[in-house]
Design a protein around this motif. Sequence first.
Motif, mmCIF file in Angstrom:
data_model
loop_
_atom_site.group_PDB
_atom_site.id
_atom_site.type_symbol
_atom_site.label_atom_id
_atom_site.label_comp_id
_atom_site.label_asym_id
_atom_site.label_seq_id
_atom_site.Cartn_x
_atom_site.Cartn_y
_atom_site.Cartn_z
ATOM 1 N N GLY A 130 1.092 83.959 44.432
ATOM 2 C CA GLY A 130 0.170 83.092 45.153
ATOM 3 C C GLY A 130 -1.269 83.240 44.694
ATOM 4 N N GLN A 159 12.533 85.619 45.313
ATOM 5 C CA GLN A 159 11.667 85.592 46.491
ATOM 6 C C GLN A 159 11.213 84.163 46.769
ATOM 7 O OE1 GLN A 159 10.442 88.027 48.495
ATOM 8 N NE2 GLN A 159 11.147 89.885 47.483
ATOM 9 N N GLY A 160 10.973 83.855 48.023
ATOM 10 C CA GLY A 160 10.456 82.539 48.361
ATOM 11 C C GLY A 160 9.128 82.248 47.709
ATOM 12 N N ALA A 161 8.296 83.287 47.554
ATOM 13 C CA ALA A 161 6.975 83.109 46.948
ATOM 14 C C ALA A 161 7.075 82.574 45.526
ATOM 15 C CB ALA A 161 6.216 84.428 46.963
ATOM 16 N N HIS A 163 9.318 80.436 44.293
ATOM 17 C CA HIS A 163 9.574 78.997 44.297
ATOM 18 C C HIS A 163 8.379 78.217 44.837
ATOM 19 C CE1 HIS A 163 13.701 79.799 43.147
ATOM 20 N NE2 HIS A 163 13.659 80.804 44.006
ATOM 21 N N GLU A 164 7.716 78.755 45.826
ATOM 22 C CA GLU A 164 6.523 78.104 46.348
ATOM 23 C C GLU A 164 5.426 78.042 45.280
ATOM 24 O OE1 GLU A 164 5.570 80.483 49.700
ATOM 25 O OE2 GLU A 164 7.154 79.659 50.967
ATOM 26 N N ALA A 165 5.244 79.143 44.566
ATOM 27 C CA ALA A 165 4.197 79.201 43.550
ATOM 28 C C ALA A 165 4.487 78.248 42.401
ATOM 29 C CB ALA A 165 4.054 80.632 43.028
ATOM 30 N N ASN A 167 6.335 75.578 42.451
ATOM 31 C CA ASN A 167 6.259 74.202 42.923
ATOM 32 C C ASN A 167 4.813 73.712 42.982
ATOM 33 O OD1 ASN A 167 7.493 71.770 44.175
ATOM 34 N ND2 ASN A 167 6.285 72.410 45.939
ATOM 35 N N LEU A 168 3.935 74.492 43.609
ATOM 36 C CA LEU A 168 2.542 74.062 43.728
ATOM 37 C C LEU A 168 1.844 74.032 42.375
ATOM 38 C CD1 LEU A 168 1.382 75.784 47.032
ATOM 39 C CD2 LEU A 168 1.831 73.360 46.622
ATOM 40 N N TYR A 207 11.203 72.650 38.292
ATOM 41 C CA TYR A 207 9.825 72.393 38.706
ATOM 42 C C TYR A 207 9.045 71.638 37.626
ATOM 43 C CZ TYR A 207 11.182 75.559 42.362
ATOM 44 O OH TYR A 207 11.846 76.135 43.413
#
Length: 326
Positions: A130, A159-161, A163-165, A167-168, A207
């Motif tokens: 992040g 980790q979820g982080a 995939h979130e990272a 993606n953004l 992504y």
Amino acid sequence: MQPTAEQRRWMYRNMVLSRYLEERIEALYMEGKTPVFNMAKGPIPGEMHLSNGQEPCAVGVCAHLEAGDIVTATHRPHHIAVAKGVDLDAMVAEIFGKATGLSGGRGGHMHLFDAAVNFSCSGIIGEGLGPAVGAALSRKLQGKPGVAVAFMGEGAANQGAFHEALNLAAVWQLPVVFVIEDNAWGISVAKQASTAVPRNDARASAYGMPGHHVADNDVEGVYAAAGEAIARAREGLGPSLIEIETVRLAGHFMGDGEDYRPKGEKEGLTDPIPRYRGTLLEAGVLDEAGDAALVAEAHARVEAAIRFAQDSDFLPPEAALTTVFV
């Protein structure tokens, strides 16, 4: 993309420097911790995670970086910190918990922070993803140059982080490169027992970003993949993902018995430093005298940093109440 002779020597020099640093830290860390291992004892208490074997990941990437570029690393950070140019005296002092350390001895070896070269690391799995994306977003919004690189282990890719990272970073087309150091073990869990895909670079396509795979802990393979990804980020073309097959020559932490490793696996691992030394000698980039001088220089630099740390004072007890949010 091929490195120049000077870049090849730079990568080898920093691999040697990182390795000797860890050899000395290992010896000092074990003082007072035998015959019965107790991580609270000795001049360096607490956990210690060594990166020996993973040096190619650091130098192959950092050879392309500038001081203004941002790097976030993991709980196994020494090789990356060395390659990014973190102040060695202050880094070793931080590992010893001394007042002259990067954070006054408050962070220790898993929480190294050097604002001068935009380096940080964390003991939390996936924590640096992040902040790397945020740093890249900041650069883009302000119209400033620079790329961010987030190093992680293969376990962090679950980790979820992660995939979130990704993606953004892709949505906002940010100048960030995600680097997975795949040493095949997430603490004591084998990669194939925890990850549905055999290679995490395959996840990049989900992504909309390029995925690179570097096999066999190849220094110059890392250099080539990182060069392409970092150049792409600098050109404003968005993020990339690199997965590097590397090796963890030691346990997850100092004192790890490694009973989970299959018999014979560790003995079959290849040390990348003598292998790269042989490559450079064969190519004429390095000769025996030059190698000896380079190794002696690295040893002298590490010993000076250790003396600096050992001669430094601890913070006074009352400092425990400063730099704390209340």
